[in-house]
Structure formats: C-alpha cells, structure tokens
Design a protein around this motif. Structure first.
Motif, PDB file in Angstrom:
ATOM      1  N   LEU A 234       4.437   5.450   2.458  1.00 44.97           N
ATOM      2  CA  LEU A 234       4.787   6.856   2.620  1.00 44.97           C
ATOM      3  C   LEU A 234       4.747   7.260   4.088  1.00 44.97           C
ATOM      4  CD1 LEU A 234       5.649   9.054   0.662  1.00 44.97           C
ATOM      5  CD2 LEU A 234       3.290   9.856   0.599  1.00 44.97           C
ATOM      6  N   SER A 235       3.823   6.710   4.835  1.00 48.97           N
ATOM      7  CA  SER A 235       3.744   7.001   6.265  1.00 48.97           C
ATOM      8  C   SER A 235       5.001   6.524   6.977  1.00 48.97           C
ATOM      9  CB  SER A 235       2.500   6.340   6.858  1.00 48.97           C
ATOM     10  OG  SER A 235       2.444   6.537   8.262  1.00 48.97           O
TER      11      SER A 235
ATOM     12  N   HIS B 217       8.747   3.834  -3.810  1.00 49.15           N
ATOM     13  CA  HIS B 217       7.776   2.799  -3.451  1.00 49.15           C
ATOM     14  C   HIS B 217       7.936   1.561  -4.328  1.00 49.15           C
ATOM     15  CE1 HIS B 217       3.634   1.012  -3.941  1.00 49.15           C
ATOM     16  NE2 HIS B 217       3.805   0.922  -2.643  1.00 49.15           N
TER      17      HIS B 217
ATOM     18  N   ASP C  40       0.834  -1.196   0.000  1.00 40.41           N
ATOM     19  CA  ASP C  40       0.000   0.000   0.000  1.00 40.41           C
ATOM     20  C   ASP C  40       0.873   1.252   0.000  1.00 40.41           C
ATOM     21  OD1 ASP C  40      -2.682   1.370   0.495  1.00 40.41           O
ATOM     22  OD2 ASP C  40      -1.485   2.068   2.198  1.00 40.41           O
TER      23      ASP C  40
ATOM     24  N   ARG D 157       6.578  13.741  -6.371  1.00 39.29           N
ATOM     25  CA  ARG D 157       5.691  12.635  -6.741  1.00 39.29           C
ATOM     26  C   ARG D 157       6.472  11.556  -7.486  1.00 39.29           C
ATOM     27  NH1 ARG D 157       0.552  12.395 -10.963  1.00 39.29           N
ATOM     28  NH2 ARG D 157      -0.342  10.473 -10.093  1.00 39.29           N
TER      29      ARG D 157
ATOM     30  N   GLU E 289       0.165   4.441   0.685  1.00 35.28           N
ATOM     31  CA  GLU E 289       0.002   5.318   1.844  1.00 35.28           C
ATOM     32  C   GLU E 289       0.754   4.773   3.058  1.00 35.28           C
ATOM     33  OE1 GLU E 289      -1.199   8.281   2.180  1.00 35.28           O
ATOM     34  OE2 GLU E 289      -1.705   8.406   0.051  1.00 35.28           O
ATOM     35  N   THR E 290       0.728   3.456   3.226  1.00 34.68           N
ATOM     36  CA  THR E 290       1.467   2.840   4.333  1.00 34.68           C
ATOM     37  C   THR E 290       2.960   3.042   4.149  1.00 34.68           C
ATOM     38  OG1 THR E 290      -0.257   1.169   4.637  1.00 34.68           O
ATOM     39  CG2 THR E 290       1.912   0.674   5.549  1.00 34.68           C
TER      40      THR E 290
ATOM     41  N   THR F 202       0.500  11.157  -4.546  1.00 32.49           N
ATOM     42  CA  THR F 202      -0.018   9.874  -5.009  1.00 32.49           C
ATOM     43  C   THR F 202       0.965   9.256  -5.993  1.00 32.49           C
ATOM     44  OG1 THR F 202      -1.221  10.972  -6.803  1.00 32.49           O
ATOM     45  CG2 THR F 202      -2.417  10.589  -4.739  1.00 32.49           C
TER      46      THR F 202
ATOM     47  N   ARG G 262       7.912   8.787   5.997  1.00 28.29           N
ATOM     48  CA  ARG G 262       7.849  10.081   6.677  1.00 28.29           C
ATOM     49  C   ARG G 262       8.331   9.956   8.117  1.00 28.29           C
ATOM     50  NH1 ARG G 262       2.834  13.445   4.305  1.00 28.29           N
ATOM     51  NH2 ARG G 262       3.175  14.623   6.213  1.00 28.29           N
TER      52      ARG G 262
ATOM     53  N   ASP H 262       2.303  15.762   1.620  1.00 25.57           N
ATOM     54  CA  ASP H 262       0.850  15.659   1.820  1.00 25.57           C
ATOM     55  C   ASP H 262       0.145  15.554   0.468  1.00 25.57           C
ATOM     56  OD1 ASP H 262       1.332  15.981   4.505  1.00 25.57           O
ATOM     57  OD2 ASP H 262       0.553  18.036   4.638  1.00 25.57           O
TER      58      ASP H 262
END
Length: 266
Positions: free
Chosen positions: A34-35, A145, A29, A138, A31-32, A58, A38, A55
C-alpha cells in the motif's frame, strides 16, 4: 445482505476496466504494497486528501475468498431469469410510471429506452434498494494486493481515488459490493470515471443517491458502446450486442432484454 447479481455471477462491466497507471508488486506485506501504491498514485496526480482515505485500510480475507471462489456460470436463461424478473416486475412497472418524464428526457439525449434502464437498475440493485455495504476502498485495496487480478484492481483503486479528487463521492460514500462496484448501477470505479453523468445538475456525479444520475449514466455507457436509437433490443439486434458492454454473459443480456420487454408490455 443478498448476493449481488453482478459480483457473484458475472463480472459486471469488468471488460471495460482501465489499464492501470500504477504497478506496485502484488503479494507480500500489505502495508509495504500500500505504501508503494500510494507513492506511485501521488506521482499520477492523486492529492494528499484523497490518499488519506487509505489511512488505516487493512486487507479483507473474505473478499479474497469470494474472488477466488468465482467460477463458470452454468444456469440456463430460464433458471436465471424466471424469478428475478417476476420478483421485480411490479415495482419495475411502478418505476416506469414514477420516472416517466425523467426516462423520456434521458432517451431524448442518449437514445436508450427507459425499459432497458429500469431493467438494468432492477437487476443490479433492486432499484437502488441494495447497493451493498462493503467499504469499497478496502475491497479494492485487498484485490489490488492479491495477485489474481492485481493490475486490474490497482487501476480500479486509482480510479476510486480520482473519483474522490473529482468531488463526486467521499471515501465514506464508497460502500458497495464486495469487488468494489459502486452505486445503484454497480459501476466499477473506472467506468464511474468514464461514464457517470451529472443529470440532476447538482455539480456531482452521484450514483449512490441520485436516480437521475444513475439512469443517465447507464444510458451514457450504452450509447458510448454503440446503442442505436430505435434499433430494438431483442436477441439478434445490433443493440442486443451492445448489452455485452454491460455484462459479458449472454444469459444476463437475455434477461435484461426479457425484463425490458415485460416493462414495455410486450
């Protein structure tokens, strides 16, 4: 936008990329990922202000497709260099005249002749006319990723955030080629951090807008890899081998040297 020579044909200065200081698990995932990135970047000292630039970021499937399509470059020197030099020669000669004083000051400091700097500048971005429009953060987050070169691009994404923290560029400034190269010389962020120079004295290393910063930064990179003042640049010279620090392709190195010879009137 035309294809960038450095991104679509060769890995410009990719051999100089920094070892990443973060190691989020690639794939899965976004978002996971990137979290996690970060959180680890914050532990490396990245400010909340810089992290806020991520923020809403995508993934860009087109960037992944372009990266996975890269293959061996099989054009000869004659095929690659011919029209690229011819199409840029007249403007390159004008740039040599317009920036003669600047180029001499850079050579006095770094030892790299103006013809080499103008040749690289022209080949990379048509003398700053085509720096790319891809949002770099981006692109870098997408490639970080993706598992093909995740560690390399996690390092580049971290470096991009450090550039923001250093005050050289804002997140909005960071638009470039599809693989995250920045500015008129198409530096990867890690090389931007190491070799960018504030030659116009405005307190920022701005390779997007500043011609003095751009040309001096190219010279600084080459000097850092052993460029010898007055040592020539033709194939077989010590300085020709230094061009591999710019691009690992012999065809590209020969094209830089051939363009510079034409600019020097040889």
């Amino acid at each position: 936008m035309k294809a960038h020579l450095g991104t679509c044909l060769f890995a410009i200065a990719g051999i100089l990329a920094a070892t990443p200081a973060v190691a989020a698990s690639c794939g899965g995932d976004f978002e996971t990922f990137l979290s996690t990135f970060r959180r680890e970047a914050a532990q490396q000292g990245i400010s909340p202000r810089a992290l806020a630039a991520l923020d809403g970021v995508t993934p860009n499937p087109q960037v992944v497709a372009l990266d996975h399509r890269q293959g061996a470059f099989n054009q000869s020197f004659e095929q690659f260099s011919g029209h690229r030099i011819a199409e840029r020669l007249a403007r390159g000669q004008r740039m040599m005249l317009v920036h003669a004083s600047l180029l001499q000051r850079i050579e006095d400091r770094f030892g790299v002749p103006g013809s080499i700097l103008v040749a690289i500048w022209g080949l990379e971005t048509d003398f700053g006319a085509d720096v790319g429009k891809q949002p770099a953060l981006r692109a870098l987050a997408t490639l970080a990723h993706d598992c093909r070169r995740s560690q390399m691009f996690q390092g580049e994404l971290l470096a991009a955030l450090q550039i923001i923290d250093r005050g050289d560029l804002s997140a909005a400034d960071m638009r470039g080629a599809w693989a995250g190269e920045l500015g008129q010389a198409q530096f990867l962020p890690s090389n931007y951090l190491k070799y960018a120079v504030d030659f116009d004295g405005n307190g920022r290393r701005d390779l997007i807008r500043s011609v003095p910063d751009t040309l001096a930064s190219i010279a600084n990179l080459l000097k850092s890899f052993g460029w010898q003042p007055g040592g020539g640049y033709r194939e077989g010279s010590a300085n020709f081998s230094v061009l591999s620090a710019w691009n690992k392709s012999t065809v590209y190195q020969k094209t830089i040297a051939a363009f510079a010879e034409r600019l020097d009137g040889r």
